[in-house]
Write a protein that holds these residues in place. Structure first.
Motif, PDB file in Angstrom:
ATOM      1  N   ALA A 241       0.825  -1.209   0.000  1.00 64.72           N
ATOM      2  CA  ALA A 241       0.000   0.000   0.000  1.00 64.72           C
ATOM      3  C   ALA A 241       0.858   1.258   0.000  1.00 64.72           C
ATOM      4  O   ALA A 241       0.570   2.233  -0.698  1.00 64.72           O
ATOM      5  CB  ALA A 241      -0.938  -0.006   1.200  1.00 64.72           C
ATOM      6  N   GLN A 242       1.933   1.233   0.777  1.00 63.67           N
ATOM      7  CA  GLN A 242       2.842   2.377   0.856  1.00 63.67           C
ATOM      8  C   GLN A 242       4.044   2.221  -0.070  1.00 63.67           C
ATOM      9  O   GLN A 242       4.873   3.130  -0.151  1.00 63.67           O
ATOM     10  CB  GLN A 242       3.320   2.555   2.306  1.00 63.67           C
ATOM     11  CG  GLN A 242       2.204   2.830   3.309  1.00 63.67           C
ATOM     12  CD  GLN A 242       1.502   4.134   3.018  1.00 63.67           C
ATOM     13  OE1 GLN A 242       2.126   5.130   2.656  1.00 63.67           O
ATOM     14  NE2 GLN A 242       0.176   4.145   3.172  1.00 63.67           N
ATOM     15  N   MET A 243       4.133   1.070  -0.733  1.00 60.73           N
ATOM     16  CA  MET A 243       5.260   0.755  -1.617  1.00 60.73           C
ATOM     17  C   MET A 243       6.589   0.962  -0.889  1.00 60.73           C
ATOM     18  O   MET A 243       7.481   1.674  -1.347  1.00 60.73           O
ATOM     19  CB  MET A 243       5.187   1.576  -2.899  1.00 60.73           C
ATOM     20  CG  MET A 243       3.933   1.289  -3.711  1.00 60.73           C
ATOM     21  SD  MET A 243       3.874   2.113  -5.314  1.00 60.73           S
ATOM     22  CE  MET A 243       5.157   1.232  -6.193  1.00 60.73           C
ATOM     23  N   LYS A 244       6.718   0.259   0.240  1.00 60.61           N
ATOM     24  CA  LYS A 244       7.915   0.365   1.060  1.00 60.61           C
ATOM     25  C   LYS A 244       8.479  -1.019   1.367  1.00 60.61           C
ATOM     26  O   LYS A 244       7.772  -2.019   1.349  1.00 60.61           O
ATOM     27  CB  LYS A 244       7.597   1.081   2.382  1.00 60.61           C
ATOM     28  CG  LYS A 244       7.249   2.549   2.239  1.00 60.61           C
ATOM     29  CD  LYS A 244       6.998   3.174   3.606  1.00 60.61           C
ATOM     30  CE  LYS A 244       6.700   4.658   3.493  1.00 60.61           C
ATOM     31  NZ  LYS A 244       6.443   5.265   4.824  1.00 60.61           N
ATOM     32  N   ASN A 245       9.784  -1.051   1.616  1.00 65.63           N
ATOM     33  CA  ASN A 245      10.496  -2.259   2.035  1.00 65.63           C
ATOM     34  C   ASN A 245      10.454  -3.381   0.992  1.00 65.63           C
ATOM     35  O   ASN A 245       9.807  -4.414   1.175  1.00 65.63           O
ATOM     36  CB  ASN A 245       9.935  -2.784   3.365  1.00 65.63           C
ATOM     37  CG  ASN A 245       9.933  -1.737   4.447  1.00 65.63           C
ATOM     38  OD1 ASN A 245      10.848  -0.918   4.538  1.00 65.63           O
ATOM     39  ND2 ASN A 245       8.906  -1.752   5.286  1.00 65.63           N
ATOM     40  N   PRO A 246      11.154  -3.184  -0.135  1.00 68.68           N
ATOM     41  CA  PRO A 246      11.211  -4.258  -1.141  1.00 68.68           C
ATOM     42  C   PRO A 246      11.920  -5.495  -0.609  1.00 68.68           C
ATOM     43  O   PRO A 246      12.853  -5.395   0.204  1.00 68.68           O
ATOM     44  CB  PRO A 246      12.004  -3.616  -2.283  1.00 68.68           C
ATOM     45  CG  PRO A 246      12.770  -2.499  -1.652  1.00 68.68           C
ATOM     46  CD  PRO A 246      11.918  -1.994  -0.533  1.00 68.68           C
ATOM     47  N   ILE A 247      11.462  -6.647  -1.055  1.00 67.50           N
ATOM     48  CA  ILE A 247      12.021  -7.927  -0.612  1.00 67.50           C
ATOM     49  C   ILE A 247      12.825  -8.540  -1.753  1.00 67.50           C
ATOM     50  O   ILE A 247      12.304  -8.744  -2.852  1.00 67.50           O
ATOM     51  CB  ILE A 247      10.893  -8.892  -0.202  1.00 67.50           C
ATOM     52  CG1 ILE A 247       9.996  -8.244   0.857  1.00 67.50           C
ATOM     53  CG2 ILE A 247      11.483 -10.199   0.324  1.00 67.50           C
ATOM     54  CD1 ILE A 247       8.725  -9.030   1.121  1.00 67.50           C
ATOM     55  N   PHE A 248      14.082  -8.856  -1.497  1.00 67.91           N
ATOM     56  CA  PHE A 248      14.964  -9.453  -2.506  1.00 67.91           C
ATOM     57  C   PHE A 248      14.776 -10.969  -2.491  1.00 67.91           C
ATOM     58  O   PHE A 248      15.680 -11.736  -2.182  1.00 67.91           O
ATOM     59  CB  PHE A 248      16.410  -9.064  -2.185  1.00 67.91           C
ATOM     60  CG  PHE A 248      17.400  -9.374  -3.276  1.00 67.91           C
ATOM     61  CD1 PHE A 248      17.009  -9.688  -4.564  1.00 67.91           C
ATOM     62  CD2 PHE A 248      18.762  -9.342  -2.999  1.00 67.91           C
ATOM     63  CE1 PHE A 248      17.932  -9.961  -5.563  1.00 67.91           C
ATOM     64  CE2 PHE A 248      19.704  -9.611  -3.982  1.00 67.91           C
ATOM     65  CZ  PHE A 248      19.296  -9.924  -5.262  1.00 67.91           C
TER      66      PHE A 248
END
Length: 280
Positions: A241-248
């Protein structure tokens, strides 16, 4: 007789050329076999104008004499899915490169648009626009065994980012090609030639953890009036929703794929060296 270092050429036609070279430097130079990478740009793209300083600084004009000295070659993706192949400014140069690589019979890795262009040139496979951009991290389904996917678990993940796809029916009906894996959305992941050292990878496995976020921001900046309809990377953020914390999440896929490909390149190069040594 075995040489120490593998020489790999890369035609870098991505939009973010500096970041792309950093990504390939990371995935190729963490291998147990030393790798020397030479980055090229297509000369025809800059006919009649000055090559940007950044590009001239980090890469070389495509030189077929230098390509002949490579043990393997990579053609990157490019933001050209919406452009007909014949309308690409450097299409003639690409065709010359494809012809040379086939003649040299060295391992070739074609990625995303590079895979579409090469499969079209070599096998006549048609490119088709998708209704919506395929954008995000997806699980992959293995169809047939591939040495490049050895060690990967069932449902391994990979990043996809493209507006087009190749015709599956034409690939399946071509006796020289084999679909190795598709995404869970039934889009191409990996296609291999049966009798040529050609690999067509449709996922951006070279992407680092922040690449999809950067790609979205770049498109948002280029098309601010389309913010409401621009595709957002799926299955990528902890907080979508906030487009935060991408996961690799594709880190293991990246590591194993490039490890397996480098091992194939080394095996092919060493085999040729032994053969040439025995002929002396």
């Amino acid at each position: 007789m075995e040489a120490e270092t593998l020489n790999i050429g890369i035609l870098n036609i991505m939009h973010d050329k500096s970041d792309t070279q950093k990504r390939f430097a990371f995935v190729l130079k963490q291998q147990s076999t030393p790798v020397k990478v030479t980055y090229f740009y297509p000369t025809m793209h800059y006919q009649g104008r000055t090559v940007p300083e950044e590009i001239a600084h980090i890469s070389e004009p495509l030189d077929f004499l230098k390509v002949k000295k490579m043990d393997a070659f990579i053609v990157t993706g490019a933001p050209l899915e919406k452009v007909d192949f014949l309308d690409v400014t450097y299409w003639n140069e690409m065709q010359q490169l494809f012809q040379l690589l086939q003649k040299l019979d060295i391992p070739q890795l074609y990625i995303c648009w590079g895979a579409m262009a090469a499969a079209n040139f070599f096998y006549g496979i048609e490119k088709q626009m998708l209704a919506h951009k395929l954008f995000g991290i997806y699980k992959q389904k293995l169809f047939t065994e591939s040495k490049l996917l050895e060690g990967l678990p069932r449902g391994f993940t990979a990043p996809h980012a493209r507006y087009a796809e190749l015709n599956h029916k034409q690939i399946s009906e071509n006796k020289n090609l084999e679909i190795k894996a598709l995404s869970e959305t039934n889009h191409l992941f990996l296609v291999e030639a049966k009798s040529e050292p050609q690999v067509f990878l449709f996922a951006h496995l070279e992407y680092g953890s922040d690449a999809l976020a950067k790609e979205y921001q770049r498109e948002l900046k280029a098309y601010p009036d389309q913010a409401a309809i621009l595709a957002k990377p799926q299955n990528y953020y902890e907080d979508f929703a906030q487009m935060k914390n991408p996961i690799f999440s594709w880190a293991d896929t990246q590591t194993l794929f490039f490890k397996n490909w480098i091992l194939q390149v080394k095996k092919e190069r060493d085999s040729k060296l032994r053969k040439n040594s025995g002929m002396l």
